[in-house]
Design an enzyme around this catalytic site. Structure first.
Site, PDB file in Angstrom:
ATOM      1  N   LYS A   1      48.274 -19.182  74.181  1.00 43.75           N
ATOM      2  CA  LYS A   1      46.935 -19.266  73.564  1.00 43.75           C
ATOM      3  C   LYS A   1      45.882 -19.563  74.644  1.00 43.75           C
ATOM      4  CE  LYS A   1      45.926 -19.056  69.754  1.00 43.75           C
ATOM      5  NZ  LYS A   1      45.587 -17.921  68.853  1.00 43.75           N
TER       6      LYS A   1
ATOM      7  N   THR B   1      43.465 -22.890  69.350  1.00 44.07           N
ATOM      8  CA  THR B   1      44.082 -24.159  68.977  1.00 44.07           C
ATOM      9  C   THR B   1      43.675 -25.284  69.921  1.00 44.07           C
ATOM     10  OG1 THR B   1      46.231 -25.256  68.881  1.00 44.07           O
ATOM     11  CG2 THR B   1      46.096 -23.377  70.328  1.00 44.07           C
ATOM     12  N   ASP B   2      43.741 -26.521  69.419  1.00 44.90           N
ATOM     13  CA  ASP B   2      43.490 -27.679  70.290  1.00 44.90           C
ATOM     14  C   ASP B   2      44.650 -27.904  71.270  1.00 44.90           C
ATOM     15  OD1 ASP B   2      45.403 -28.567  68.478  1.00 44.90           O
ATOM     16  OD2 ASP B   2      44.315 -30.384  67.886  1.00 44.90           O
ATOM     17  N   GLU B   3      45.802 -27.239  71.024  1.00 45.09           N
ATOM     18  CA  GLU B   3      46.967 -27.482  71.892  1.00 45.09           C
ATOM     19  C   GLU B   3      46.746 -26.998  73.322  1.00 45.09           C
ATOM     20  OE1 GLU B   3      50.807 -26.673  70.293  1.00 45.09           O
ATOM     21  OE2 GLU B   3      50.267 -27.409  68.312  1.00 45.09           O
TER      22      GLU B   3
ATOM     23  N   TYR C   1      53.897 -21.654  73.533  1.00 47.16           N
ATOM     24  CA  TYR C   1      52.859 -21.273  72.551  1.00 47.16           C
ATOM     25  C   TYR C   1      51.467 -21.614  73.084  1.00 47.16           C
ATOM     26  CZ  TYR C   1      49.613 -21.971  68.657  1.00 47.16           C
ATOM     27  OH  TYR C   1      48.493 -21.956  67.858  1.00 47.16           O
TER      28      TYR C   1
HETATM   29  P1  NAD Z   1      50.740 -17.502  60.884  1.00 45.44           P
HETATM   30  O1  NAD Z   1      51.958 -17.513  61.736  1.00 45.44           O
HETATM   31  O2  NAD Z   1      50.813 -18.046  59.495  1.00 45.44           O
HETATM   32  O3  NAD Z   1      50.174 -16.008  60.758  1.00 45.44           O
HETATM   33  C1  NAD Z   1      50.094 -15.139  61.842  1.00 45.44           C
HETATM   34  C2  NAD Z   1      49.794 -13.726  61.309  1.00 45.44           C
HETATM   35  O4  NAD Z   1      49.664 -12.851  62.428  1.00 45.44           O
HETATM   36  C3  NAD Z   1      50.900 -13.166  60.424  1.00 45.44           C
HETATM   37  O5  NAD Z   1      50.347 -12.550  59.279  1.00 45.44           O
HETATM   38  C4  NAD Z   1      51.599 -12.148  61.305  1.00 45.44           C
HETATM   39  O6  NAD Z   1      52.197 -11.084  60.583  1.00 45.44           O
HETATM   40  C5  NAD Z   1      50.428 -11.674  62.178  1.00 45.44           C
HETATM   41  N1  NAD Z   1      50.877 -11.113  63.456  1.00 45.44           N
HETATM   42  C6  NAD Z   1      51.756 -11.660  64.344  1.00 45.44           C
HETATM   43  N2  NAD Z   1      51.929 -10.847  65.391  1.00 45.44           N
HETATM   44  C7  NAD Z   1      51.115  -9.767  65.193  1.00 45.44           C
HETATM   45  C8  NAD Z   1      50.834  -8.594  65.945  1.00 45.44           C
HETATM   46  N3  NAD Z   1      51.431  -8.351  67.117  1.00 45.44           N
HETATM   47  N4  NAD Z   1      49.937  -7.699  65.438  1.00 45.44           N
HETATM   48  C9  NAD Z   1      49.322  -7.914  64.250  1.00 45.44           C
HETATM   49  N5  NAD Z   1      49.570  -9.016  63.491  1.00 45.44           N
HETATM   50  C10 NAD Z   1      50.443  -9.926  63.965  1.00 45.44           C
HETATM   51  O7  NAD Z   1      49.622 -18.250  61.742  1.00 45.44           O
HETATM   52  P2  NAD Z   1      48.468 -19.242  61.265  1.00 45.44           P
HETATM   53  O8  NAD Z   1      49.001 -20.599  61.187  1.00 45.44           O
HETATM   54  O9  NAD Z   1      47.756 -18.629  60.132  1.00 45.44           O
HETATM   55  O10 NAD Z   1      47.526 -19.186  62.571  1.00 45.44           O
HETATM   56  C11 NAD Z   1      46.524 -18.179  62.694  1.00 45.44           C
HETATM   57  C12 NAD Z   1      45.770 -18.386  63.997  1.00 45.44           C
HETATM   58  O11 NAD Z   1      45.186 -19.691  64.008  1.00 45.44           O
HETATM   59  C13 NAD Z   1      46.649 -18.311  65.246  1.00 45.44           C
HETATM   60  O12 NAD Z   1      45.931 -17.655  66.246  1.00 45.44           O
HETATM   61  C14 NAD Z   1      46.887 -19.780  65.616  1.00 45.44           C
HETATM   62  O13 NAD Z   1      47.088 -19.901  66.997  1.00 45.44           O
HETATM   63  C15 NAD Z   1      45.588 -20.403  65.181  1.00 45.44           C
HETATM   64  N6  NAD Z   1      45.650 -21.818  64.814  1.00 45.44           N
HETATM   65  C16 NAD Z   1      46.566 -22.254  63.885  1.00 45.44           C
HETATM   66  C17 NAD Z   1      46.583 -23.594  63.487  1.00 45.44           C
HETATM   67  C18 NAD Z   1      47.557 -24.117  62.467  1.00 45.44           C
HETATM   68  O14 NAD Z   1      47.617 -25.332  62.267  1.00 45.44           O
HETATM   69  N7  NAD Z   1      48.322 -23.280  61.786  1.00 45.44           N
HETATM   70  C19 NAD Z   1      45.663 -24.476  64.071  1.00 45.44           C
HETATM   71  C20 NAD Z   1      44.751 -24.001  65.033  1.00 45.44           C
HETATM   72  C21 NAD Z   1      44.758 -22.659  65.371  1.00 45.44           C
HETATM   73  O1  DAU Z   2      47.219 -28.361  66.720  1.00 43.73           O
HETATM   74  C1  DAU Z   2      47.145 -27.055  66.221  1.00 43.73           C
HETATM   75  C2  DAU Z   2      48.537 -26.474  66.121  1.00 43.73           C
HETATM   76  O2  DAU Z   2      49.183 -27.131  65.044  1.00 43.73           O
HETATM   77  C3  DAU Z   2      48.535 -24.963  65.906  1.00 43.73           C
HETATM   78  O3  DAU Z   2      47.970 -24.342  67.030  1.00 43.73           O
HETATM   79  C4  DAU Z   2      49.956 -24.438  65.676  1.00 43.73           C
HETATM   80  O4  DAU Z   2      49.916 -23.060  65.367  1.00 43.73           O
HETATM   81  C5  DAU Z   2      50.564 -25.207  64.517  1.00 43.73           C
HETATM   82  O5  DAU Z   2      51.901 -24.794  64.329  1.00 43.73           O
HETATM   83  C6  DAU Z   2      50.495 -26.712  64.761  1.00 43.73           C
HETATM   84  O6  DAU Z   2      51.378 -27.109  65.843  1.00 43.73           O
HETATM   85  P1  DAU Z   2      52.298 -28.431  65.757  1.00 43.73           P
HETATM   86  O7  DAU Z   2      53.433 -28.270  66.675  1.00 43.73           O
HETATM   87  O8  DAU Z   2      51.474 -29.661  65.854  1.00 43.73           O
HETATM   88  O9  DAU Z   2      52.761 -28.290  64.202  1.00 43.73           O
HETATM   89  P2  DAU Z   2      54.161 -28.516  63.455  1.00 43.73           P
HETATM   90  O10 DAU Z   2      53.870 -28.439  61.988  1.00 43.73           O
HETATM   91  O11 DAU Z   2      55.239 -27.665  63.994  1.00 43.73           O
HETATM   92  O12 DAU Z   2      54.489 -30.035  63.820  1.00 43.73           O
HETATM   93  C7  DAU Z   2      53.604 -31.100  63.488  1.00 43.73           C
HETATM   94  C8  DAU Z   2      54.196 -32.371  64.035  1.00 43.73           C
HETATM   95  O13 DAU Z   2      55.379 -32.687  63.280  1.00 43.73           O
HETATM   96  C9  DAU Z   2      54.659 -32.289  65.476  1.00 43.73           C
HETATM   97  O14 DAU Z   2      54.440 -33.545  66.103  1.00 43.73           O
HETATM   98  C10 DAU Z   2      56.163 -32.009  65.384  1.00 43.73           C
HETATM   99  C11 DAU Z   2      56.552 -32.727  64.111  1.00 43.73           C
HETATM  100  N1  DAU Z   2      57.652 -32.126  63.336  1.00 43.73           N
HETATM  101  C12 DAU Z   2      57.574 -30.805  63.027  1.00 43.73           C
HETATM  102  C13 DAU Z   2      58.564 -30.204  62.286  1.00 43.73           C
HETATM  103  C14 DAU Z   2      58.485 -28.728  61.933  1.00 43.73           C
HETATM  104  C15 DAU Z   2      58.716 -32.899  62.906  1.00 43.73           C
HETATM  105  O15 DAU Z   2      58.766 -34.118  63.172  1.00 43.73           O
HETATM  106  N2  DAU Z   2      59.701 -32.304  62.163  1.00 43.73           N
HETATM  107  C16 DAU Z   2      59.673 -30.989  61.829  1.00 43.73           C
HETATM  108  O16 DAU Z   2      60.622 -30.485  61.171  1.00 43.73           O
END
Ligand code: NAD
Ligand code: DAU
Length: 350
Positions: free
Chosen positions: A160, A131-133, A156
């Protein structure tokens, strides 16, 4: 690559990636999906693909923290590449309960790396999805590059960051062929409705309050999940081993603008004239502790080295995503009610 182990393939991005890999990417080998099926993982996301792909797709319920389970899969399935998505992924949950994040994101990644090291003779690539975080928070100007120092701010992002460092160290120390990608915020189908975009779509559709943290001035750089999947595959195929690639949509949006756009699109796509515009539902609530102000990715490296560019625009991607959630109300009900978890227990045990 003939047998790719995808971890977390029942989650949001992982399930989109497996669907892409088996139907669009041109990859002709096998995929083994290892997923623990936490609240965020649903095998139903891939039911159709599982049927179509036959022998090319296999699912294993298991924990990436369990070395025996991971080792058995490497052995049985003759794994020669890993694409590691599995993680605890929601920042708010990491603030309330960081333990699971350390366990899965740090210990789980370590376990996978150790097993990959045991099978080093077979493993052509270990791709780590991050992630970019990890770079922390930007002020009003500037971008994250691959050279930006790590400054994770939430449990989180710290977990990561630790996993990224372990992957890098396994390349440097043991010569494991690794690549890492650090991506910005994804949106699209199958995202668990705890994250901003699906939560706002569903609450707007159902006439519920739309909780915007703080003043809604935080900025996120949005990327459609399909563009992320193409980018991960480009890195796996052509990325230089030992390198990191940033992935982003050049699509910065202030949260409140994203939420008002969702309100307007839902008004148009699901009219409810009696109730008034959905913007009335916006409710400013207490801010997230340690809330990062702004993320923005400089993705020139992946663009110039690998020829990847995002294809989806935010407005059309968002419209398509809203339609998906409106068309998949049963899926939404099942993931929200916990029915999936009961189904998982019935089919796969605890
Ligand atoms: P998600 O929460 O939707 O899915 C996570 C999956 O991992 C689920 O299917 C869960 O069952 C599985 N899992 C969790 N713990 C596990 C374990 N111990 N063993 C095996 N499986 C396990 O997550 P996502 O949003 O699809 O993110 C996937 C990846 O991409 C993560 O590594 C996250 O950090 C990264 N990422 C997400 C975003 C985003 O915006 N969602 C952005 C950048 C990077
Ligand atoms: O940047 C990549 C990341 O983006 C991933 O690594 C994470 O897995 C993914 O969850 C996401 O993180 P954020 O914290 O940015 O996403 P989230 O959707 O939780 O929140 C997006 C923005 O919206 C953040 O500034 C918080 C705000 N927010 C979020 C929720 C859930 C609200 O204002 N209200 C809300 O109810």
């Amino acid at each position: 690559m003939q047998a790719i182990l995808v971890t977390g393939g029942c989650g949001f991005i992982g399930s989109n990636f497996i669907r892409y890999l088996l139907t669009e990417s041109g990859y002709e080998g096998r995929v083994v999906n290892l997923d623990k099926l936490t609240y965020a993982g649903n095998p139903e996301n891939l039911e159709e693909i599982a049927r179509q792909a036959g022998q090319r797709y296999r699912f294993a319920k298991g924990d990436i923290c369990d070395p025996a389970a991971v080792r058995a899969i490497f052995q049985r399935e003759r794994i020669d590449a890993v694409c590691h998505f599995a993680a605890e992924s929601h920042v708010d949950r990491s603030i309330v309960g960081p333990g699971a994040f350390i366990e899965t994101n740090v210990q789980g990644t370590f376990t996978l790396l150790e097993v990959a090291r045991e099978f080093a003779a077979d493993v052509k690539l270990f791709h780590h999805v991050s992630t970019d975080e990890v770079y922390g928070s930007l002020g009003p100007v500037g971008y994250f590059t691959e050279e930006t120092a790590y400054r994770p701010n939430s449990p989180y992002s710290a977990s990561k960051a630790a996993s990224d460092h372990l992957v890098r160290a396994y390349h440097h120390t043991y010569g494991l062929p690794v690549t890492v990608s650090n991506c910005s915020n994804n949106y699209g189908p199958y995202q668990f409705p705890e994250k901003l975009i699906p939560l706002m779509i569903l609450n707007a559709a159902e006439g519920k309050p739309l909780p915007v943290y703080g003043e809604g001035r935080n900025v996120r750089d949005w990327l459609h999940v399909a563009d992320h999947c193409r980018a991960v595959w480009a890195v796996m195929q052509r990325g230089r081993r030992g390198q990191t690639y940033n992935i982003g949509g050049r699509c910065e949006r202030v949260n409140i603008d994203t939420v008002t756009l969702i309100c307007d699109l839902v008004d148009e796509m699901l009219p409810d004239p009696g109730a008034g515009p959905r913007r009335r539902l916006i409710t400013f609530v207490k801010d997230r502790p340690g809330h990062d102000l702004r993320y923005a990715i400089d993705c020139r490296k992946i663009e110039t080295e690998l020829g990847w560019q995002p294809r989806e625009t935010f407005e059309s991607g968002l419209r398509q995503t809203i339609q998906w959630y409106l068309d998949h109300r049963e899926w939404v009900e099942r993931v929200r009610s916990g029915e999936y978890q009961r189904w998982v227990k019935l089919h796969y045990g605890a």
